[in-house]
Write a protein that holds these residues in place. Structure first.
Motif, PDB file in Angstrom:
ATOM      1  N   THR A 121     -58.373   7.152   7.045  1.00 20.84           N
ATOM      2  CA  THR A 121     -58.985   5.834   6.959  1.00 20.84           C
ATOM      3  C   THR A 121     -58.046   4.875   6.223  1.00 20.84           C
ATOM      4  N   ILE A 122     -58.415   3.586   6.252  1.00 17.24           N
ATOM      5  CA  ILE A 122     -57.570   2.597   5.582  1.00 17.24           C
ATOM      6  C   ILE A 122     -57.646   2.714   4.070  1.00 17.24           C
ATOM      7  N   ALA A 123     -58.621   3.493   3.561  1.00 14.24           N
ATOM      8  CA  ALA A 123     -58.750   3.663   2.113  1.00 14.24           C
ATOM      9  C   ALA A 123     -57.821   4.746   1.571  1.00 14.24           C
ATOM     10  N   GLU A 124     -57.157   5.489   2.444  1.00 16.71           N
ATOM     11  CA  GLU A 124     -56.272   6.561   1.998  1.00 16.71           C
ATOM     12  C   GLU A 124     -55.079   5.981   1.231  1.00 16.71           C
ATOM     13  N   PRO A 125     -54.778   6.516   0.054  1.00 13.49           N
ATOM     14  CA  PRO A 125     -53.657   5.985  -0.741  1.00 13.49           C
ATOM     15  C   PRO A 125     -52.323   6.018   0.003  1.00 13.49           C
ATOM     16  N   VAL A 126     -52.089   7.059   0.802  1.00 18.24           N
ATOM     17  CA  VAL A 126     -50.819   7.161   1.532  1.00 18.24           C
ATOM     18  C   VAL A 126     -50.700   6.012   2.535  1.00 18.24           C
ATOM     19  N   PHE A 127     -51.803   5.715   3.226  1.00 18.16           N
ATOM     20  CA  PHE A 127     -51.789   4.623   4.197  1.00 18.16           C
ATOM     21  C   PHE A 127     -51.538   3.287   3.497  1.00 18.16           C
ATOM     22  N   GLN A 128     -52.211   3.059   2.390  1.00 25.95           N
ATOM     23  CA  GLN A 128     -52.035   1.808   1.660  1.00 25.95           C
ATOM     24  C   GLN A 128     -50.622   1.682   1.094  1.00 25.95           C
ATOM     25  N   LEU A 129     -50.052   2.801   0.629  1.00 27.56           N
ATOM     26  CA  LEU A 129     -48.677   2.778   0.145  1.00 27.56           C
ATOM     27  C   LEU A 129     -47.716   2.437   1.282  1.00 27.56           C
ATOM     28  N   GLY A 130     -47.976   3.001   2.444  1.00 30.10           N
ATOM     29  CA  GLY A 130     -47.144   2.681   3.605  1.00 30.10           C
ATOM     30  C   GLY A 130     -47.207   1.210   3.964  1.00 30.10           C
ATOM     31  N   GLN A 131     -48.402   0.633   3.906  1.00 30.80           N
ATOM     32  CA  GLN A 131     -48.542  -0.800   4.170  1.00 30.80           C
ATOM     33  C   GLN A 131     -47.746  -1.623   3.164  1.00 30.80           C
ATOM     34  N   LEU A 132     -47.826  -1.218   1.904  1.00 27.59           N
ATOM     35  CA  LEU A 132     -47.120  -1.951   0.851  1.00 27.59           C
ATOM     36  C   LEU A 132     -45.610  -1.897   1.070  1.00 27.59           C
ATOM     37  N   VAL A 133     -45.092  -0.706   1.355  1.00 27.14           N
ATOM     38  CA  VAL A 133     -43.654  -0.555   1.575  1.00 27.14           C
ATOM     39  C   VAL A 133     -43.214  -1.356   2.794  1.00 27.14           C
ATOM     40  N   PHE A 134     -44.003  -1.286   3.855  1.00 22.40           N
ATOM     41  CA  PHE A 134     -43.677  -2.046   5.068  1.00 22.40           C
ATOM     42  C   PHE A 134     -43.659  -3.545   4.778  1.00 22.40           C
ATOM     43  N   GLY A 135     -44.674  -4.033   4.060  1.00 20.10           N
ATOM     44  CA  GLY A 135     -44.742  -5.451   3.731  1.00 20.10           C
ATOM     45  C   GLY A 135     -43.559  -5.911   2.900  1.00 20.10           C
ATOM     46  N   ILE A 136     -43.173  -5.099   1.918  1.00 21.30           N
ATOM     47  CA  ILE A 136     -42.021  -5.448   1.086  1.00 21.30           C
ATOM     48  C   ILE A 136     -40.746  -5.497   1.929  1.00 21.30           C
ATOM     49  N   GLY A 137     -40.612  -4.553   2.854  1.00 20.43           N
ATOM     50  CA  GLY A 137     -39.438  -4.544   3.727  1.00 20.43           C
ATOM     51  C   GLY A 137     -39.361  -5.787   4.602  1.00 20.43           C
ATOM     52  N   VAL A 138     -40.501  -6.207   5.163  1.00 20.07           N
ATOM     53  CA  VAL A 138     -40.516  -7.408   6.004  1.00 20.07           C
ATOM     54  C   VAL A 138     -40.177  -8.640   5.175  1.00 20.07           C
ATOM     55  N   LEU A 139     -40.753  -8.736   3.980  1.00 16.13           N
ATOM     56  CA  LEU A 139     -40.462  -9.888   3.117  1.00 16.13           C
ATOM     57  C   LEU A 139     -38.993  -9.915   2.708  1.00 16.13           C
ATOM     58  N   ALA A 140     -38.420  -8.742   2.459  1.00 15.18           N
ATOM     59  CA  ALA A 140     -37.004  -8.680   2.096  1.00 15.18           C
ATOM     60  C   ALA A 140     -36.129  -9.202   3.226  1.00 15.18           C
ATOM     61  N   ALA A 141     -36.519  -8.910   4.463  1.00 15.72           N
ATOM     62  CA  ALA A 141     -35.760  -9.418   5.605  1.00 15.72           C
ATOM     63  C   ALA A 141     -35.927 -10.928   5.753  1.00 15.72           C
ATOM     64  N   VAL A 142     -37.126 -11.422   5.452  1.00 16.74           N
ATOM     65  CA  VAL A 142     -37.407 -12.849   5.604  1.00 16.74           C
ATOM     66  C   VAL A 142     -36.586 -13.681   4.632  1.00 16.74           C
ATOM     67  N   VAL A 143     -36.438 -13.207   3.397  1.00 19.57           N
ATOM     68  CA  VAL A 143     -35.719 -13.988   2.386  1.00 19.57           C
ATOM     69  C   VAL A 143     -34.224 -13.676   2.375  1.00 19.57           C
ATOM     70  N   ALA A 144     -33.721 -12.955   3.368  1.00 24.38           N
ATOM     71  CA  ALA A 144     -32.284 -12.671   3.454  1.00 24.38           C
ATOM     72  C   ALA A 144     -31.509 -13.983   3.576  1.00 24.38           C
ATOM     73  N   PRO A 145     -30.373 -14.082   2.921  1.00 27.99           N
ATOM     74  CA  PRO A 145     -29.616 -15.348   2.934  1.00 27.99           C
ATOM     75  C   PRO A 145     -29.233 -15.824   4.329  1.00 27.99           C
ATOM     76  N   ARG A 146     -29.040 -14.903   5.269  1.00 24.23           N
ATOM     77  CA  ARG A 146     -28.575 -15.324   6.590  1.00 24.23           C
ATOM     78  C   ARG A 146     -29.622 -16.153   7.335  1.00 24.23           C
ATOM     79  N   LEU A 147     -30.878 -16.113   6.901  1.00 16.98           N
ATOM     80  CA  LEU A 147     -31.907 -16.905   7.548  1.00 16.98           C
ATOM     81  C   LEU A 147     -32.031 -18.300   6.964  1.00 16.98           C
ATOM     82  N   LEU A 148     -31.341 -18.575   5.862  1.00 15.96           N
ATOM     83  CA  LEU A 148     -31.455 -19.861   5.201  1.00 15.96           C
ATOM     84  C   LEU A 148     -30.567 -20.888   5.899  1.00 15.96           C
ATOM     85  N   PRO A 149     -31.009 -22.150   5.947  1.00 14.42           N
ATOM     86  CA  PRO A 149     -30.189 -23.190   6.589  1.00 14.42           C
ATOM     87  C   PRO A 149     -28.831 -23.326   5.907  1.00 14.42           C
TER      88      PRO A 149
END
Length: 358
Positions: A1-29
């Motif tokens: 279920t979505i309440a499982e700690p492993v699932f929530q940890l996976g979501q957190l790691v995935f979210g951090i990875g996506v945000l890290a890609a978004v703020v990469a310098p190559r995307l800045l004007p």
């Protein structure tokens, strides 16, 4: 279920990875970077940067919602309230990305700019600006009427006006290209054009169904399935545009007919799916009901659910066709041979150039 700690940890790691890609310098004007293999028009780049900003805004909204969220709630109420706000902001992210893909698809199909980069930047800023209030709404508390009603109003009024402008600009670009003719004239037989039209139609359908929402009925999932379908079919189509520089080409090949019918098939299925849900909801069927509570009580609900089920099968067939076309194109001998030949020609040119200048 979505309440499982492993699932929530996976979501957190995935979210951090996506945000890290978004703020990469190559995307800045203005940041120095290697030119991408795909020509991305300035208007689409402005949209992708706006989608990145919206994603950062979504992360901030989730953080504030977590802090201002009551404890001790049952699981259903807990997750619905916690993710109500950030879910709407993520819808904004998807819509901005979809519009950016529209621009990229039409530019690739017509060879012409849908809108100049400066105008697009202002339009995307207008699309993003009202949503800056999202963390403030979350600060009111996830249980407050301002939180729930505010995000509903943002979804209702903060998306369609600007998206409609982009849609009109896209259709105008197609009409202009067909009128002017030439090798770059947009053809309805072009999968990129077909995908844009299907995505735009599903987006309009989703907005129409959203205006029909009256209470917690299956009109609600009808609205968001049509809207999500519009985003998905655009992302499907742009996959092949992004793969073209690597030798995967559909135009003129054996896969061209399947590539053309794939977005149409998927779009028809999603439209039927949404229409069936809407029909059942218009006759009073509530959403989030299970078991005996979900049983249809009248002809309208029964017909609606039947259409919904049939549409689901058609949409699945469209999704499977996309996977089949993608797999076949990736493993196509002609694509691999073309890529190898291109690399050999480039290597030969570099060798000849280096020899002359020794």
């Amino acid at each position: 279920t979505i309440a499982e700690p492993v699932f929530q940890l996976g979501q957190l790691v995935f979210g951090i990875g996506v945000l890290a890609a978004v703020v990469a310098p190559r995307l800045l004007p203005g940041a120095p970077h290697t030119p991408p293999p795909v020509v991305i028009p300035g208007a689409a780049r402005a949209g992708l940067r706006s989608a990145g900003l919206a994603l950062v805004l979504a992360a901030a909204t989730l953080a504030v919602s977590f802090v201002r969220h009551p404890v001790g709630l049952e699981a259903e109420a807990h997750y619905e309230l916690l993710f109500w706000g950030v879910g709407h902001v993520l819808q904004l992210v998807s819509v901005i990305a979809m519009v950016s893909v529209w621009i990229l698809l039409l530019h690739a199909a017509t060879g012409r700019a849908v809108v100049d980069g400066r105008s697009a930047s202002w339009l995307f800023a207008g699309l993003l600006a009202p949503w800056a209030i999202a963390p403030v709404l979350a600060l009111q508390g996830t249980w407050s009427p301002a939180y729930r009603g505010g995000f509903t109003d943002l979804m209702r009024w903060g998306l369609l006006p600007i998206v409609s402008i982009f849609l009109v600009l896209g259709v105008r670009a197609l009409v202009r290209a067909r009128r002017e003719g030439g090798p770059d004239a947009a053809r309805l037989s072009d999968p990129r054009v077909a995908a844009f039209l299907v995505s735009a139609a599903l987006t309009v359908l989703g907005a129409f169904l959203g205006a029909m929402i009256r209470g917690s009925t299956t009109v609600v999932p009808a609205h968001y399935h049509a809207s999500v379908g519009g985003v998905t079919v655009a992302f499907m189509a742009v996959t092949f545009v992004l793969l073209e520089p690597f030798g995967v080409r559909l135009r003129g090949g054996r896969l061209a007919p399947a590539a053309l019918w794939q977005p149409i098939l998927y779009g028809v299925g999603m439209a039927m799916f949404a229409a069936g849900f809407a029909t059942a909801g218009a006759h009073g069927m509530g959403r989030k009901l299970y078991g005996a509570e979900q049983a249809a009580r009248g002809v309208g609900e029964t017909v609606g659910l039947a259409v919904m089920g049939l549409g689901g099968f058609v949409a699945i067939a469209g999704g499977l066709l996309f996977l089949g076309v993608l797999a076949a194109s990736l493993w196509s001998r002609s694509a691999i041979r073309e890529r190898v030949e291109t690399e050999l020609v480039a290597s030969s040119w570099r060798w000849s150039h280096d020899t002359k200048h020794r």
